[in-house]
Enzyme design. Structure first.
Site, PDB file in Angstrom:
ATOM      1  N   GLY A  69       0.789  -1.217   0.000  1.00  0.00           N
ATOM      2  CA  GLY A  69       0.000   0.000   0.000  1.00  0.00           C
ATOM      3  C   GLY A  69       0.824   1.270   0.000  1.00  0.00           C
ATOM      4  O   GLY A  69       0.454   2.264  -0.628  1.00  0.00           O
ATOM      5  N   HIS A 199      -1.348  -7.854   2.562  1.00  0.00           N
ATOM      6  CA  HIS A 199      -1.254  -8.470   3.880  1.00  0.00           C
ATOM      7  C   HIS A 199      -2.384  -8.050   4.822  1.00  0.00           C
ATOM      8  O   HIS A 199      -2.478  -8.533   5.945  1.00  0.00           O
ATOM      9  CB  HIS A 199       0.114  -8.191   4.516  1.00  0.00           C
ATOM     10  CG  HIS A 199       0.312  -6.813   5.034  1.00  0.00           C
ATOM     11  ND1 HIS A 199       0.233  -6.503   6.364  1.00  0.00           N
ATOM     12  CD2 HIS A 199       0.617  -5.659   4.405  1.00  0.00           C
ATOM     13  CE1 HIS A 199       0.484  -5.215   6.545  1.00  0.00           C
ATOM     14  NE2 HIS A 199       0.719  -4.681   5.368  1.00  0.00           N
ATOM     15  N   THR A 235      11.433  -6.296 -11.703  1.00  0.00           N
ATOM     16  CA  THR A 235      10.894  -7.616 -12.001  1.00  0.00           C
ATOM     17  C   THR A 235       9.708  -7.922 -11.096  1.00  0.00           C
ATOM     18  O   THR A 235       9.808  -7.848  -9.868  1.00  0.00           O
ATOM     19  CB  THR A 235      11.975  -8.695 -11.805  1.00  0.00           C
ATOM     20  OG1 THR A 235      13.077  -8.401 -12.662  1.00  0.00           O
ATOM     21  CG2 THR A 235      11.431 -10.079 -12.127  1.00  0.00           C
ATOM     22  N   CYS A 323       2.403   1.426  11.421  1.00  0.00           N
ATOM     23  CA  CYS A 323       3.465   2.181  10.745  1.00  0.00           C
ATOM     24  C   CYS A 323       4.009   3.308  11.615  1.00  0.00           C
ATOM     25  O   CYS A 323       5.063   3.864  11.320  1.00  0.00           O
ATOM     26  CB  CYS A 323       2.946   2.738   9.426  1.00  0.00           C
ATOM     27  SG  CYS A 323       2.474   1.462   8.245  1.00  0.00           S
TER      28      CYS A 323
END
Length: 379
Positions: A69, A199, A235, A323
Site C-alpha cells: 500500500g 497483507h 521484475t 506504521c
C-alpha cells in the site's frame, strides 16, 4: 492467544500459500524472459491481473502490481501530480495514512506543491462542503482514504468523486483497510486511482496494487526495465501477484457474510466495553465504521500500559497504526478529531478477523475492565 490486530496485518491463508507455492519453486521464471519458463510466469501474472480486474470491475491493463500500500500511495500521488506540471495543488485530509501525508509533504518541499488538508469532525468524517470549497482550478489531485486505519471511519468516497470530477480533478483513495470489508467496485466508488495492500486480507506482506484509470498518465517513481507498461519498473513478483489475486478473490467471496457477522460482534463488543468502563471514549463514527473495527481511549490510564496488561493475558491489540508504532507523539488522527493529547495517548485499537468469536470478545471485554480497574487503582 486472542489476536485483535488485523488492521496491522493478517495471517496468510493456507489456500494462498498453496496457490503461490509453484511460483516459488518449479515455476520460478522471470516473466520478462522469452523462454518457456518465463512465458509460464508471464501467463500466471496475466491471469492474476485479470482476476483482480474482474473483482474490481476494471480493465486488466489498469492494474499495477506494487510492493504494498505504501508504494501504491506514493505512485498514485507523486505519479499523477508530477505528470501534470502546470498544476501545483493537492487536496487531502488530516487523517490520512503516513504514506499519503509524507508523499504530499515531499511534493510540497521539493516540487512547490500547495497542499490543502481537509479537517474532520469528532467522528473522523470530512465535510463534502469543505472538499468542494477546497478544489481550485489548479488542483492536480484529491486523495482521501476510504476507511481510516486507526478508528475505522468510512468516508463518503462516491460523493467526493462526484465533486472532484465535476471540477475536472481526478480522485485517489487509499482503500488498504477496506479490502474484504467494503465494496471496492470501481464503477460504484467512481475513483480514478485506488491502493490496496495484500497483507491486510490474507496475502503475504510485500504485495499490493494500484488501480489507475486508463486515461490517466503518471510519472513513474521507480525507473528501470519498464515493467508494468512502463509505470513501475522492477521484475514482478509472480508468486506475490498470484497470492494477491487468490487472497482478494477469497476475501470478496465471503465479504458480505463476513461483514454482517463482524458488525454484530463489533457492536456487542463496543457495548460491553462501554458498560464495563463508563469512562471509555469510543473513537470514530459509531455507524459509518469498518465492520471489524473498535477503538477506544481510556482516560486516566496509559494506552501502552493497557496494551501490556492485555498482552500479559494473551490478548494482542495495538495503540493505532503499526506504521507509527514506537512514536512518542499522540496519534495525528485522534488529534485531528479534536481529542486532547493526553486523552489521545490512551488509545487502544481492536480489529477483528474472520476467526474472532463472541466468546473471545467477551473475555477481552472483561479483561479490559480488569485492566482499567488495576491501572487506575495503582495511580
Amino acid at each position: 492467544m486472542i489476536y485483535l490486530d488485523s488492521a496491522a496485518t493478517t495471517a496468510v491463508r493456507r489456500e494462498v500459500i498453496e496457490a503461490m507455492w509453484p511460483y516459488l519453486t518449479a515455476e520460478f521464471g522471470n516473466p520478462s524472459s522469452h523462454h518457456s519458463l518465463g512465458e509460464a510466469a508471464a501467463q500466471a501474472l496475466k491471469a492474476a491481473r485479470a482476476t483482480i480486474a474482474q473483482l474490481l470491475g476494471c480493465r486488466a491493463s489498469e492494474i499495477i502490481f506494487t510492493s504494498g500500500g505504501t508504494e501504491a500511495d506514493n505512485l498514485a500521488i507523486k505519479g499523477i501530480a508530477l505528470a501534470a506540471p502546470r498544476c501545483r495543488h493537492i487536496v487531502t485530509s488530516t487523517i490520512e495514512h503516513e504514506a499519503v501525508l509524507e508523499s504530499c509533504g515531499y511534493l510540497h518541499r521539493h516540487h512547490g506543491f500547495e497542499i490543502t488538508y481537509l479537517p474532520v469532525d469528532r467522528q473522523g468524517l470530512i465535510s463534502l462542503e469543505h472538499a468542494a470549497a477546497a478544489i481550485r482550478p489548479d488542483t492536480t489531485l484529491c486523495s482521501i482514504m476510504l476507511a481510516n486505519n486507526e478508528v475505522g471511519t468510512i468516508q463518503p468516497i462516491q460523493e467526493l468523486a462526484g465533486i472532484a470530477h465535476a471540477a475536472g480533478v481526478p480522485i485517489h483513495t487509499d482503500a488498504v483497510q477496506a479490502a474484504g470489508a467494503l465494496d471496492l467496485n470501481i464503477g460504484n466508488l467512481g475513483v480514478d486511482a485506488l491502493s490496496l495492500s495484500g497483507h491486510k486480507f490474507g496475502a503475504p506482506k510485500g504485495t499490493g496494487l494500484l488501480y489507475l484509470r486508463g486515461r490517466l498518465t503518471i510519472e513513474p517513481v521507480l525507473h528501470g526495465g519498464g515493467q508494468e507498461r512502463g509505470r513501475r519498473s522492477g521484475t514482478e513478483s509472480v508468486a506475490g501477484a498470484v497470492a494477491l489475486a487468490k487472497a482478494f478473490q477469497m476475501a470478496e467471496t465471503s465479504r458480505l457474510e463476513s461483514a454482517q457477522r463482524l458488525s454484530k460482534l463489533r457492536d456487542d463488543f463496543i457495548a460491553a466495553v462501554l458498560s464495563f468502563v463508563p469512562s471509555a471514549i469510543l473513537t470514530g463514527d459509531s455507524v459509518k465504521r469498518l465492520p471489524g473495527s473498535a477503538s477506544f481511549c481510556f482516560p486516566e490510564t496509559s494506552g501502552e500500559a493497557v496494551l501490556l496488561y492485555l498482552e500479559e493475558h494473551e490478548i494482542i491489540c495495538s495503540s493505532g497504526s503499526a506504521c507509527a508504532a514506537g512514536a512518542d507523539r499522540p496519534s495525528h488522527v485522534l488529534l485531528a478529531m479534536g481529542l486532547e493529547p493526553a486523552i489521545a495517548q490512551t488509545a487502544v485499537r481492536f480489529t477483528l478477523s474472520e476467526s474472532t468469536t463472541a466468546e473471545e470478545l467477551s473475555r477481552v471485554a472483561l479483561t479490559i475492565r480488569d485492566a482499567i480497574h488495576s491501572l487506575t487503582r495503582s495511580k
